[in-house]
Design a protein around this motif. Structure first.
Motif, mmCIF file in Angstrom:
data_model
loop_
_atom_site.group_PDB
_atom_site.id
_atom_site.type_symbol
_atom_site.label_atom_id
_atom_site.label_comp_id
_atom_site.label_asym_id
_atom_site.label_seq_id
_atom_site.Cartn_x
_atom_site.Cartn_y
_atom_site.Cartn_z
ATOM 1 N N ASP A 32 26.220 24.035 50.200
ATOM 2 C CA ASP A 32 26.036 23.240 51.432
ATOM 3 C C ASP A 32 26.331 21.760 51.245
ATOM 4 O O ASP A 32 25.780 20.918 51.965
ATOM 5 N N LEU A 33 27.210 21.431 50.309
ATOM 6 C CA LEU A 33 27.506 20.014 50.071
ATOM 7 C C LEU A 33 28.573 19.508 51.026
ATOM 8 O O LEU A 33 29.355 20.256 51.584
ATOM 9 N N GLY A 34 28.584 18.180 51.196
ATOM 10 C CA GLY A 34 29.535 17.517 52.084
ATOM 11 C C GLY A 34 28.922 17.058 53.387
ATOM 12 O O GLY A 34 29.589 16.429 54.206
ATOM 13 N N GLN A 35 27.631 17.342 53.595
ATOM 14 C CA GLN A 35 26.988 17.003 54.856
ATOM 15 C C GLN A 35 26.303 15.646 54.839
ATOM 16 O O GLN A 35 26.151 15.013 55.885
ATOM 17 N N SER A 36 25.881 15.193 53.670
ATOM 18 C CA SER A 36 25.115 13.955 53.555
ATOM 19 C C SER A 36 25.573 13.187 52.323
ATOM 20 O O SER A 36 25.494 13.696 51.201
ATOM 21 N N SER A 37 26.043 11.981 52.526
ATOM 22 C CA SER A 37 26.511 11.173 51.395
ATOM 23 C C SER A 37 25.404 10.931 50.376
ATOM 24 O O SER A 37 25.632 10.957 49.159
ATOM 25 N N GLU A 38 24.181 10.725 50.862
ATOM 26 C CA GLU A 38 23.065 10.462 49.958
ATOM 27 C C GLU A 38 22.755 11.689 49.098
ATOM 28 O O GLU A 38 22.621 11.591 47.871
ATOM 29 N N ARG A 39 22.666 12.863 49.735
ATOM 30 C CA ARG A 39 22.365 14.083 48.973
ATOM 31 C C ARG A 39 23.532 14.463 48.070
ATOM 32 O O ARG A 39 23.329 14.944 46.950
ATOM 33 N N ASP A 40 24.762 14.253 48.561
ATOM 34 C CA ASP A 40 25.936 14.553 47.745
ATOM 35 C C ASP A 40 25.944 13.720 46.470
ATOM 36 O O ASP A 40 26.190 14.233 45.371
ATOM 37 N N SER A 41 25.662 12.426 46.615
ATOM 38 C CA SER A 41 25.685 11.532 45.453
ATOM 39 C C SER A 41 24.599 11.904 44.449
ATOM 40 O O SER A 41 24.818 11.879 43.231
ATOM 41 N N ARG A 42 23.436 12.264 44.963
ATOM 42 C CA ARG A 42 22.338 12.651 44.072
ATOM 43 C C ARG A 42 22.671 13.948 43.338
ATOM 44 O O ARG A 42 22.370 14.096 42.152
ATOM 45 N N THR A 43 23.315 14.884 44.046
ATOM 46 C CA THR A 43 23.722 16.139 43.410
ATOM 47 C C THR A 43 24.777 15.881 42.348
ATOM 48 O O THR A 43 24.736 16.462 41.253
ATOM 49 N N LEU A 44 25.719 15.023 42.663
ATOM 50 C CA LEU A 44 26.799 14.722 41.733
ATOM 51 C C LEU A 44 26.268 14.094 40.442
ATOM 52 O O LEU A 44 26.871 14.245 39.377
ATOM 53 N N ALA A 45 25.137 13.419 40.540
ATOM 54 C CA ALA A 45 24.557 12.744 39.371
ATOM 55 C C ALA A 45 23.769 13.693 38.473
ATOM 56 O O ALA A 45 23.327 13.287 37.390
ATOM 57 N N LEU A 46 23.578 14.953 38.889
ATOM 58 C CA LEU A 46 22.859 15.894 38.024
ATOM 59 C C LEU A 46 23.586 16.041 36.690
ATOM 60 O O LEU A 46 24.810 16.105 36.655
ATOM 61 N N PRO A 47 22.849 16.126 35.593
ATOM 62 C CA PRO A 47 23.511 16.204 34.283
ATOM 63 C C PRO A 47 24.131 17.579 34.044
ATOM 64 O O PRO A 47 23.628 18.599 34.505
ATOM 65 N N GLY A 48 25.239 17.588 33.320
ATOM 66 C CA GLY A 48 25.864 18.844 32.919
ATOM 67 C C GLY A 48 26.827 19.396 33.949
ATOM 68 O O GLY A 48 27.036 18.818 35.026
ATOM 69 N N PRO A 49 27.422 20.552 33.635
ATOM 70 C CA PRO A 49 28.478 21.137 34.469
ATOM 71 C C PRO A 49 27.939 21.907 35.672
ATOM 72 O O PRO A 49 28.107 23.118 35.798
ATOM 73 N N VAL A 50 27.250 21.204 36.575
ATOM 74 C CA VAL A 50 26.743 21.819 37.804
ATOM 75 C C VAL A 50 27.898 21.936 38.799
ATOM 76 O O VAL A 50 28.645 20.975 39.023
ATOM 77 N N THR A 51 28.065 23.111 39.404
ATOM 78 C CA THR A 51 29.181 23.374 40.320
ATOM 79 C C THR A 51 28.849 22.904 41.726
ATOM 80 O O THR A 51 27.745 23.148 42.230
ATOM 81 N N MET A 52 29.830 22.263 42.375
ATOM 82 C CA MET A 52 29.678 21.746 43.732
ATOM 83 C C MET A 52 30.344 22.703 44.723
ATOM 84 O O MET A 52 31.577 22.871 44.702
ATOM 85 N N ALA A 53 29.547 23.357 45.583
ATOM 86 C CA ALA A 53 30.070 24.271 46.603
ATOM 87 C C ALA A 53 30.075 23.529 47.940
ATOM 88 O O ALA A 53 29.018 23.241 48.504
ATOM 89 N N ILE A 54 31.274 23.246 48.438
ATOM 90 C CA ILE A 54 31.432 22.335 49.570
ATOM 91 C C ILE A 54 31.844 23.092 50.817
ATOM 92 O O ILE A 54 32.797 23.881 50.800
ATOM 93 N N MET A 55 31.145 22.831 51.915
ATOM 94 C CA MET A 55 31.446 23.474 53.184
ATOM 95 C C MET A 55 32.666 22.818 53.824
ATOM 96 O O MET A 55 32.853 21.608 53.717
ATOM 97 N N PRO A 56 33.504 23.592 54.528
ATOM 98 C CA PRO A 56 34.751 23.018 55.067
ATOM 99 C C PRO A 56 34.592 22.339 56.424
ATOM 100 O O PRO A 56 35.446 21.538 56.803
ATOM 101 N N ASP A 57 33.520 22.654 57.146
ATOM 102 C CA ASP A 57 33.427 22.214 58.538
ATOM 103 C C ASP A 57 32.422 21.086 58.727
ATOM 104 O O ASP A 57 31.700 21.030 59.718
ATOM 105 N N ILE A 58 32.384 20.172 57.754
ATOM 106 C CA ILE A 58 31.481 19.033 57.863
ATOM 107 C C ILE A 58 32.241 17.733 57.539
ATOM 108 O O ILE A 58 33.330 17.752 56.951
#
Length: 262
Positions: A32-58
């Motif tokens: 559910d990523l791509g909806q909120s810049s704040e939540r996206d940035s916090r997720t991106l900062a997680l340590p290690g190879p965490v995968t980002m699953a991004i929705m297309p319609d946001i």
């Protein structure tokens, strides 16, 4: 006598060093990523190879996909499927050419993807013809598939295996219950599964509670004997097979581990 004891000790130490330790791998996907810049940035900062699953319609899908790729994260398309709605969503009864068009359009919105997983999809992933078409398309594009397993009736992993598409299936949802205590318990379940079966795939969402738990616990995984790895490595480790908890030919795992919001 002392010499013999020393020799025996050295031999035992050598055997202990030579004995291979059991590996325990974990992969984590945040949906559910791509909806909120704040939540996206916090997720991106997680340590290690965490995968980002991004929705297309946001609104931020394309921008965040580029940002995540630049940060060295694995990017996958979080593909809407019935009962999800919107211009890209797949629904039972939709003609196959229209499903293909929607997949094309969704992929155009999320650059740098190396695979896809289903957003919702409890009814759609049970459609053999549509899933066969999807896997043929992914094979052509050299993309892998992650079955989020939102339904006990899913045939997605089976269709992927039948067509030789690289795939893995989700083992644990982290945040069906959105409290830090419950999320911490689900993460620990993932740790136990990884130890038991060698690997575990976990899916969560960018809820504040989920991110709080992951920010605290991910740095501690190594001390628990868990290695956090990317999805590509997880596919290689699993040998493109479903795990013991998932029936191989027609996955029907226990419902209590399949349900939950996506």
């Amino acid at each position: 006598m002392r010499y013999l004891l020393c020799l025996l000790f050295c031999l035992m130490a050598g055997v202990a060093q030579a004995a291979p330790a059991g590996k325990a791998y974990m992969s984590i996907i945040i949906d559910d990523l791509g909806q909120s810049s704040e939540r996206d940035s916090r997720t991106l900062a997680l340590p290690g190879p965490v995968t980002m699953a991004i929705m297309p319609d946001i609104p931020h899908a394309t921008t965040f996909a580029r940002q995540a790729h630049k940060a060295g994260k694995t990017v996958i398309l979080h593909m809407p499927m019935d009962p999800a709605t919107g211009p890209y969503a797949w629904h039972p009864g939709t003609p196959l050419p229209e499903l293909a068009r929607r997949l094309d359009a969704a992929l155009a919105q999320v650059p740098w993807v190396v695979g896809i997983n289903n957003h919702m999809g409890s009814r759609m992933t049970a459609e053999p013809e549509a899933m066969a078409m999807l896997m043929a398309d992914l094979q052509r594009r050299h993309l892998f598939f992650v079955d989020s397993r939102t339904s006990a009736a899913t045939v997605a992993a089976f269709q992927a295996q039948a067509q030789g598409v690289a795939q893995v299936s989700r083992d644990v949802f982290l945040d069906n219950i959105r409290t830090t205590e419950a999320i911490g318990n689900e993460l620990q379940l993932g740790v136990e599964l990884a130890r038991k079966q060698g690997s575990a795939v976990l899916i969560g969402h960018p809820y504040p509670q989920t991110l709080e738990v992951l920010e605290r616990e991910l740095p501690r995984l190594k001390r628990q004997g868990i290695e956090l790895i990317g999805l590509e490595q997880m596919i290689a480790e699993r040998g493109n097979q479903t795990m013991p908890a998932h029936a191989r030919h027609h996955p029907k795992a226990p419902v209590d581990r399949l349900t939950g919001k996506e």
